[in-house]
Design a protein around this motif. Structure first.
Motif, PDB file in Angstrom:
ATOM      1  N   GLN A 192      -2.317  -1.559  -4.636  1.00  0.00           N
ATOM      2  CA  GLN A 192      -3.378  -1.374  -3.655  1.00  0.00           C
ATOM      3  C   GLN A 192      -4.261  -2.615  -3.564  1.00  0.00           C
ATOM      4  O   GLN A 192      -4.750  -2.962  -2.488  1.00  0.00           O
ATOM      5  N   SER A 193      -4.453  -3.292  -4.689  1.00  0.00           N
ATOM      6  CA  SER A 193      -5.204  -4.550  -4.688  1.00  0.00           C
ATOM      7  C   SER A 193      -4.465  -5.616  -3.893  1.00  0.00           C
ATOM      8  O   SER A 193      -5.070  -6.368  -3.117  1.00  0.00           O
ATOM      9  N   GLY A 211     -10.638  -6.728  -3.488  1.00  0.00           N
ATOM     10  CA  GLY A 211      -9.212  -6.495  -3.629  1.00  0.00           C
ATOM     11  C   GLY A 211      -8.654  -7.119  -4.898  1.00  0.00           C
ATOM     12  O   GLY A 211      -7.818  -6.528  -5.582  1.00  0.00           O
ATOM     13  N   PRO A 233      -9.918  -5.469  -9.062  1.00  0.00           N
ATOM     14  CA  PRO A 233      -9.232  -4.409  -9.809  1.00  0.00           C
ATOM     15  C   PRO A 233      -7.955  -4.904 -10.488  1.00  0.00           C
ATOM     16  O   PRO A 233      -7.698  -4.562 -11.653  1.00  0.00           O
ATOM     17  N   ALA A 251      -4.972  -4.920  -0.234  1.00  0.00           N
ATOM     18  CA  ALA A 251      -6.306  -5.295   0.231  1.00  0.00           C
ATOM     19  C   ALA A 251      -6.424  -6.806   0.401  1.00  0.00           C
ATOM     20  O   ALA A 251      -6.987  -7.291   1.390  1.00  0.00           O
ATOM     21  N   TRP A 284     -14.105  -1.093  -0.439  1.00  0.00           N
ATOM     22  CA  TRP A 284     -13.088  -1.579   0.488  1.00  0.00           C
ATOM     23  C   TRP A 284     -12.754  -0.527   1.545  1.00  0.00           C
ATOM     24  O   TRP A 284     -12.537  -0.857   2.721  1.00  0.00           O
ATOM     25  N   ASN A 285     -12.695   0.739   1.152  1.00  0.00           N
ATOM     26  CA  ASN A 285     -12.429   1.807   2.117  1.00  0.00           C
ATOM     27  C   ASN A 285     -13.475   1.834   3.218  1.00  0.00           C
ATOM     28  O   ASN A 285     -13.155   1.989   4.402  1.00  0.00           O
ATOM     29  N   ILE A 324     -13.044   0.269 -10.961  1.00  0.00           N
ATOM     30  CA  ILE A 324     -11.958   0.144  -9.988  1.00  0.00           C
ATOM     31  C   ILE A 324     -12.168   1.096  -8.817  1.00  0.00           C
ATOM     32  O   ILE A 324     -12.012   0.718  -7.646  1.00  0.00           O
ATOM     33  N   TYR A 368       0.832  -1.207   0.000  1.00  0.00           N
ATOM     34  CA  TYR A 368       0.000   0.000   0.000  1.00  0.00           C
ATOM     35  C   TYR A 368       0.866   1.257   0.000  1.00  0.00           C
ATOM     36  O   TYR A 368       0.545   2.243  -0.670  1.00  0.00           O
ATOM     37  N   GLN A 397     -12.696   0.172  -4.869  1.00  0.00           N
ATOM     38  CA  GLN A 397     -11.834   0.742  -3.842  1.00  0.00           C
ATOM     39  C   GLN A 397     -12.658   1.473  -2.774  1.00  0.00           C
ATOM     40  O   GLN A 397     -12.340   1.400  -1.581  1.00  0.00           O
ATOM     41  N   TRP A 427      -2.734   0.877  -8.698  1.00  0.00           N
ATOM     42  CA  TRP A 427      -3.970   0.153  -8.389  1.00  0.00           C
ATOM     43  C   TRP A 427      -3.710  -1.315  -8.109  1.00  0.00           C
ATOM     44  O   TRP A 427      -4.334  -1.913  -7.244  1.00  0.00           O
TER      45      TRP A 427
END
Length: 223
Positions: A149-150, A178, A181, A153, A207-208, A200, A90, A204, A146
């Motif tokens: 970040q996936s 996660g 994307p 997650a 997930w946030n 995407i 991340y 996200q 991205w």
């Protein structure tokens, strides 16, 4: 309130506020328009201040999200390999997105200022650099960010599988939102359409919200 609980609560709020503010900032951003290279660059110059302000807000949101997910990693336990790997991924993704924000918000408009008043050949060269930055550099950086970040997650979702109740449910959700994307980016390659990007961003956002819920409901942190 226990100090760890207070920090977790602040982190959860930071994720929610940053996610909402970043979406609002992007939605309020104005796009340059024009019939040729010079008019487009002149439009970019006219919108420079507001465009840069939007990206300053976006940069602040990246900081808020980084804070929130760092605390989430602490809550899940930094001694656990998936958690630590998730935080590293991340952090790398955030750094790349920060670079993308600078490219889109500052470098592009500065190039327009530099070349707009020059000869027609210089205008063409400047416009070509702006197009290269927007359509190649920016997109490639965003794609890698991205994916990272996936990965983060998914790593945190794996860690949440060892928890109970709603946290385990969030873990199951994280595995799906996660992974999707990254799979979408791999499948479409360089042919990133607006629909794929919106998809995407929606995943996200989901997930946030889920991650913020874990923080807001968590009574303590692990070492």
């Amino acid at each position: 309130m226990h100090p760890h609980h207070a920090t977790a609560r602040h982190a959860g709020i930071a994720i929610i506020v940053s996610a909402i503010a970043s979406i609002a900032a992007v939605a309020s951003d104005s796009m340059a328009s024009g019939k040729d290279a010079l008019s487009i660059m002149q439009s970019m110059i006219a919108l420079q201040q507001s465009h840069q302000l939007v990206h300053i807000v976006a940069m602040a949101c990246l900081g808020g999200l980084m804070f929130g997910y760092t605390v989430l990693a602490q809550q899940l336990g930094l001694r656990r390999t998936p958690v630590l790997l998730g935080l590293i991924a991340y952090g790398m993704g955030t750094l790349l997105m920060l670079i993308a924000t600078v490219v889109d918000g500052f470098i592009g408009t500065d190039l327009a200022v530099m070349f707009a008043g020059k000869s027609p050949e210089a205008v063409k060269a400047g416009y070509w650099m702006i197009q290269a930055a927007s359509n190649v550099v920016l997109i490639d950086i965003a794609r890698v960010s991205w994916v990272l970040q996936s990965v983060a997650a998914v790593c945190w979702a794996i860690a949440l599988q060892g928890e109970r109740g709603y946290q385990r449910a969030v873990g199951v959700l994280g595995l799906v939102v996660g992974a999707l994307p990254a799979l979408a980016i791999v499948m479409v390659g360089a042919n990133m359409t607006e629909m794929v990007v919106v998809g995407i961003l929606l995943l996200q956002a989901l997930w946030n919200i889920a991650a913020a819920t874990v923080l807001l409901r968590s009574p303590s942190s692990r070492s």
